[in-house]
Write a protein that holds these residues in place. Structure first.
Motif, mmCIF file in Angstrom:
data_model
loop_
_atom_site.group_PDB
_atom_site.id
_atom_site.type_symbol
_atom_site.label_atom_id
_atom_site.label_comp_id
_atom_site.label_asym_id
_atom_site.label_seq_id
_atom_site.Cartn_x
_atom_site.Cartn_y
_atom_site.Cartn_z
ATOM 1 N N TYR A 94 -3.446 4.005 -0.311
ATOM 2 C CA TYR A 94 -3.600 2.581 -0.052
ATOM 3 C C TYR A 94 -3.696 2.398 1.453
ATOM 4 O O TYR A 94 -2.969 3.067 2.189
ATOM 5 C CB TYR A 94 -2.379 1.833 -0.599
ATOM 6 C CG TYR A 94 -2.590 0.370 -0.834
ATOM 7 C CD1 TYR A 94 -2.159 -0.573 0.091
ATOM 8 C CD2 TYR A 94 -3.189 -0.099 -1.998
ATOM 9 C CE1 TYR A 94 -2.336 -1.916 -0.130
ATOM 10 C CE2 TYR A 94 -3.378 -1.447 -2.221
ATOM 11 C CZ TYR A 94 -2.940 -2.346 -1.279
ATOM 12 O OH TYR A 94 -3.120 -3.691 -1.507
ATOM 13 N N PRO A 141 0.752 3.074 3.768
ATOM 14 C CA PRO A 141 2.153 3.294 3.371
ATOM 15 C C PRO A 141 2.489 4.779 3.435
ATOM 16 O O PRO A 141 1.716 5.621 2.963
ATOM 17 C CB PRO A 141 2.207 2.779 1.934
ATOM 18 C CG PRO A 141 1.052 1.833 1.818
ATOM 19 C CD PRO A 141 -0.002 2.425 2.698
ATOM 20 N N TYR A 142 3.651 5.092 3.990
ATOM 21 C CA TYR A 142 4.040 6.478 4.217
ATOM 22 C C TYR A 142 3.926 7.351 2.976
ATOM 23 O O TYR A 142 3.466 8.475 3.023
ATOM 24 C CB TYR A 142 5.499 6.537 4.701
ATOM 25 C CG TYR A 142 5.666 6.487 6.186
ATOM 26 C CD1 TYR A 142 5.926 5.291 6.822
ATOM 27 C CD2 TYR A 142 5.568 7.637 6.958
ATOM 28 C CE1 TYR A 142 6.081 5.233 8.193
ATOM 29 C CE2 TYR A 142 5.726 7.593 8.328
ATOM 30 C CZ TYR A 142 5.983 6.390 8.939
ATOM 31 O OH TYR A 142 6.132 6.330 10.291
ATOM 32 N N GLY A 172 1.309 3.827 -2.323
ATOM 33 C CA GLY A 172 1.343 2.379 -2.519
ATOM 34 C C GLY A 172 2.702 1.804 -2.851
ATOM 35 O O GLY A 172 2.911 0.605 -2.715
ATOM 36 N N SER A 227 5.461 2.503 -1.217
ATOM 37 C CA SER A 227 6.293 2.442 -0.009
ATOM 38 C C SER A 227 6.169 1.063 0.589
ATOM 39 O O SER A 227 5.561 0.866 1.639
ATOM 40 C CB SER A 227 5.827 3.495 1.001
ATOM 41 O OG SER A 227 5.930 4.776 0.481
ATOM 42 N N GLY A 239 6.040 -1.890 2.586
ATOM 43 C CA GLY A 239 6.359 -2.243 3.954
ATOM 44 C C GLY A 239 6.705 -1.068 4.850
ATOM 45 O O GLY A 239 6.969 -1.251 6.025
ATOM 46 N N LYS A 240 6.713 0.140 4.331
ATOM 47 C CA LYS A 240 7.037 1.321 5.138
ATOM 48 C C LYS A 240 5.713 1.950 5.535
ATOM 49 O O LYS A 240 5.154 2.766 4.812
ATOM 50 C CB LYS A 240 7.875 2.288 4.313
ATOM 51 C CG LYS A 240 8.477 3.433 5.086
ATOM 52 C CD LYS A 240 9.360 4.275 4.158
ATOM 53 C CE LYS A 240 9.989 5.432 4.896
ATOM 54 N NZ LYS A 240 10.792 6.269 3.975
ATOM 55 N N LEU A 241 5.231 1.531 6.683
ATOM 56 C CA LEU A 241 3.859 1.812 7.065
ATOM 57 C C LEU A 241 3.755 2.736 8.271
ATOM 58 O O LEU A 241 4.596 2.683 9.179
ATOM 59 C CB LEU A 241 3.132 0.507 7.400
ATOM 60 C CG LEU A 241 3.085 -0.545 6.292
ATOM 61 C CD1 LEU A 241 2.547 -1.865 6.835
ATOM 62 C CD2 LEU A 241 2.222 -0.069 5.138
#
Lengths: 112, 115
Positions: free
Chosen positions: B32, B93-94, B97, B99, B101-103
């Motif tokens: 994503y 995303p880390y 999809g 994750s 907000g963990k970008l």
């Protein structure tokens, strides 16, 4: 609807001082994050939370602490500020819509 | 180790023309991708996203293209307007999809649209 609110907007610290950057969101999001933005580096993840009481380290966590006692608040603490922590800090919150994060306006921190 | 890279620090275009911003990634597990826009003294705002099951997503003047084999995506803005002048960040995303907000972000590209 305020979204994500960060305080203060600007701060100057002396090396060794401590402070807390405040972040609050009113969207009832479970996920909250702290990023720092440095020239030529984009935004880098400092700490992350998937809900009240649960936090995790990001890419650059050293020198920073976080806690999440409520869904709304996610403060970032600098225990002993260093010049390398001079940066712009952004707090963000997210729903389960993949990846789409809402950011605050940022805190510009200078450590002298 | 930067997993999302924007190799063009800046781009200058004329109003009405097309702006093309590029982004490369190294992690084939990314599924994503998002583009954020940032004005000075403001936080980034979400612009458009694309899932890896698609190769194109369009929203008004903004279109994102994804080339999975090349690990490359691009953002097209047509027609460009002076109000589009901002810094554009590519992000993923880390851990896929979920994750939320963990970008991880690219370095950003400063777009300037001249009247």
């Amino acid at each position: 609807n305020a979204g994500v609110t960060q305080t203060p907007k600007f701060q100057v610290l002396k090396t060794g001082q401590s402070m807390t950057l405040q972040c609050a969101q009113d969207m009832n999001h479970e996920y909250m994050s702290w990023y720092r933005q440095d020239p030529g580096m984009g935004l880098r993840l400092i700490h992350y939370s998937v809900g009240a009481g649960i936090t995790d380290q990001g890419e650059v966590p050293n020198g920073y602490n976080v806690s999440r006692s409520t869904t709304e608040d996610f403060p970032l603490r600098l225990l002993s500020a260093a010049p390398s922590q001079t940066s712009v800090y952004f707090c963000a919150s997210s729903s389960t819509n993949p990846g789409e994060a809402f950011f605050g306006q940022g805190t510009r921190l200078t450590v002298v | 180790d930067q997993q999302v890279k924007q190799n063009s620090p800046s781009l200058s275009v004329q109003e009405g023309r097309i702006s093309i911003l590029n982004c490369d990634y190294t992690n084939s597990m990314f599924d994503y991708f998002l583009w954020y826009k940032k004005y000075p003294a403001e936080g980034p705002t979400f612009l458009i996203s694309i899932s890896s099951i698609k190769d194109k997503n369009e929203d008004g003047r903004f279109t994102v293209f994804l080339n999975k084999s090349a690990k490359h995506l691009s953002l097209h803005i047509v027609p460009s307007q002076p109000g589009d002048s901002a810094v554009y960040f590519c992000a993923a995303p880390y851990a896929g999809g979920t994750s939320y907000g963990k970008l991880t972000f690219g370095q950003g590209t400063i777009l300037t649209v001249h009247p």
